[in-house]
Design an enzyme around this catalytic site. Structure first.
Site, PDB file in Angstrom:
ATOM      1  N   MET A   1      70.084  74.231  80.244  1.00 45.12           N
ATOM      2  CA  MET A   1      71.142  74.945  81.375  1.00 45.12           C
ATOM      3  C   MET A   1      70.868  74.107  82.579  1.00 45.12           C
ATOM      4  SD  MET A   1      71.186  78.919  80.609  1.00 45.12           S
ATOM      5  CE  MET A   1      69.629  79.334  81.523  1.00 45.12           C
TER       6      MET A   1
ATOM      7  N   HIS B   1      63.400  69.316  84.317  1.00 46.38           N
ATOM      8  CA  HIS B   1      61.903  69.088  84.504  1.00 46.38           C
ATOM      9  C   HIS B   1      61.110  68.342  83.226  1.00 46.38           C
ATOM     10  CE1 HIS B   1      60.812  72.663  82.128  1.00 46.38           C
ATOM     11  NE2 HIS B   1      61.578  73.477  82.636  1.00 46.38           N
TER      12      HIS B   1
ATOM     13  N   HIS C   1      61.598  69.575  79.723  1.00 47.04           N
ATOM     14  CA  HIS C   1      62.853  69.277  78.834  1.00 47.04           C
ATOM     15  C   HIS C   1      62.757  67.671  78.689  1.00 47.04           C
ATOM     16  CE1 HIS C   1      64.782  72.390  81.802  1.00 47.04           C
ATOM     17  NE2 HIS C   1      65.211  72.880  80.584  1.00 47.04           N
TER      18      HIS C   1
ATOM     19  N   GLN D   1      74.326  85.008  78.462  1.00 49.38           N
ATOM     20  CA  GLN D   1      72.735  85.534  78.114  1.00 49.38           C
ATOM     21  C   GLN D   1      72.338  85.813  79.462  1.00 49.38           C
ATOM     22  OE1 GLN D   1      71.900  81.144  77.200  1.00 49.38           O
ATOM     23  NE2 GLN D   1      69.949  81.530  78.216  1.00 49.38           N
TER      24      GLN D   1
ATOM     25  N   GLY E   1      62.305  74.581  73.499  1.00 55.87           N
ATOM     26  CA  GLY E   1      60.748  74.709  73.917  1.00 55.87           C
ATOM     27  C   GLY E   1      59.981  76.019  73.471  1.00 55.87           C
TER      28      GLY E   1
ATOM     29  N   GLN F   1      62.994  83.194  71.937  1.00 54.63           N
ATOM     30  CA  GLN F   1      64.015  82.289  71.423  1.00 54.63           C
ATOM     31  C   GLN F   1      64.323  81.444  70.233  1.00 54.63           C
ATOM     32  OE1 GLN F   1      66.748  80.561  74.779  1.00 54.63           O
ATOM     33  NE2 GLN F   1      65.861  78.696  74.338  1.00 54.63           N
TER      34      GLN F   1
ATOM     35  N   SER G   1      62.440  76.312  85.033  1.00 59.00           N
ATOM     36  CA  SER G   1      63.544  75.814  86.247  1.00 59.00           C
ATOM     37  C   SER G   1      63.612  77.109  87.160  1.00 59.00           C
ATOM     38  CB  SER G   1      64.923  75.885  85.359  1.00 59.00           C
ATOM     39  OG  SER G   1      65.118  74.973  84.663  1.00 59.00           O
TER      40      SER G   1
HETATM   41  O1  PAF Z   1      66.563  77.894  76.944  1.00 60.71           O
HETATM   42  C1  PAF Z   1      67.628  77.508  77.466  1.00 60.71           C
HETATM   43  O2  PAF Z   1      67.776  76.739  78.592  1.00 60.71           O
HETATM   44  C2  PAF Z   1      68.902  78.215  77.072  1.00 60.71           C
HETATM   45  O3  PAF Z   1      68.537  79.741  76.544  1.00 60.71           O
HETATM   46  C3  PAF Z   1      69.797  77.681  75.783  1.00 60.71           C
HETATM   47  C4  PAF Z   1      68.911  77.417  74.729  1.00 60.71           C
HETATM   48  C5  PAF Z   1      70.269  76.189  76.480  1.00 60.71           C
HETATM   49  C6  PAF Z   1      71.052  78.425  75.605  1.00 60.71           C
HETATM   50  O4  PAF Z   1      71.829  78.596  76.658  1.00 60.71           O
END
Ligand code: PAF
Length: 275
Positions: A26, A30, A33, A57, A144, A150, A183
């Site tokens: 998103m 940092h 990522h 989300q 991550g 997730q 973030s």
């Molecule tokens: O982890 C994230 O940044 C978000 O949940 C993702 C996987 C990009 C989905 O919007």
């Protein structure tokens, strides 16, 4: 690095040869990522990052509007990390009409832990990730481990829908004092940032107790909640779960993870440690 804002543009460029690894984000990137981008490179010939703040989300009252959007700086970091493609669509490109078809992960995976405190969150995540998979058609995708639940939901979704995509977890990257990079850390005041390390400290203590043979999950969790409260956090949960499915462990189970979500001021952070 090629930047694609439209699905058509991305698909036109999708003629490249070899394996493609996708790293959905998103933005507000940092080192965590960037570590995923580097890891992606070792799994594929081409690396594609995505930046899209996915309204689906976020619940009403959460930080969708204020979520940090730092596109220029993100592009520099991605280019510096050798990323080949960036897909950065507008909301109208991703959701040209209301997304009436959505992926509903089962409640035993998505209604527990974070899903209990953020109902519908994992439906929004699974739906956008499925769309990104359909758009980019990657061979591998990286997420991550900081967002442990997730990762599990996406792994199971890929398996149950027979997606030909290898789902790969990346290790959590931490600041020197242990705070997991996120973030949302940028929301913390200087005082809160100094207190924030306690989340990692408390998780470490629980993980060590389990490694030392402690099996009374409830008292470990309750002790951790009390410690967090004593250091200024308002915990949503601290939970010891089985790594494989995040269900409650029996006293004989090994392969555990301790997960926590807690608020410091108005900032809600999550973290976990595998045991
Ligand atoms: O982890 C994230 O940044 C978000 O949940 C993702 C996987 C990009 C989905 O919007």
């Amino acid at each position: 690095m090629q930047i694609h804002e439209t699905i058509a543009g991305l698909r036109a460029a999708r003629g490249y040869a070899g394996r493609l690894a996708l790293v959905p984000t998103m933005g507000n990137l940092h080192e965590g990522h960037i570590a995923l981008m580097t890891q992606a490179r070792s799994h594929a010939d081409q690396v594609m990052a995505t930046i899209f703040v996915n309204r689906l989300q976020f619940r009403p009252g959460e930080d969708f509007e204020t979520y940090p959007r730092t596109f220029e700086a993100d592009c520099e970091k991605l280019a510096g990390a050798g990323v080949d493609h960036l897909f950065a669509p507008t909301e109208a490109e991703m959701y040209p009409q209301p997304q009436t078809y959505q992926i509903e992960p089962p409640p035993e995976q998505a209604g527990i832990l974070d899903g209990e405190f953020r109902p519908g969150h994992f439906r929004g995540v699974a739906t956008v990730v499925m769309k990104l998979f359909q758009i980019a058609q990657p061979d591998a995708a990286l997420f991550g481990k900081k967002d442990y639940q997730q990762l599990m939901v996406i792994r199971n979704m890929a398996r149950e829908f027979n997606l030909p995509i290898e789902i790969i977890g990346g290790e959590t990257v931490r600041a020197a004092d242990g705070l997991a990079l996120s973030s949302r850390n940028g929301y913390l005041s200087a005082t809160e940032r100094a207190q924030a390390t306690n989340l990692y400290r408390v998780l470490t203590k629980v993980a060590e107790a389990v490694r030392d043979g402690s099996r009374d999950w409830a008292s470990l969790e309750q002790g951790a909640v009390r410690e967090l409260q004593a250091s200024g956090w308002i915990p949503d949960y601290v939970a010891l779960r089985k790594k494989v499915d995040l269900q409650l462990p029996s006293a004989h189970d090994s392969g555990l993870v301790v997960l926590a979500a807690a608020r410091l001021g108005s900032t809600r952070l999550i973290d976990n440690l595998e045991v």
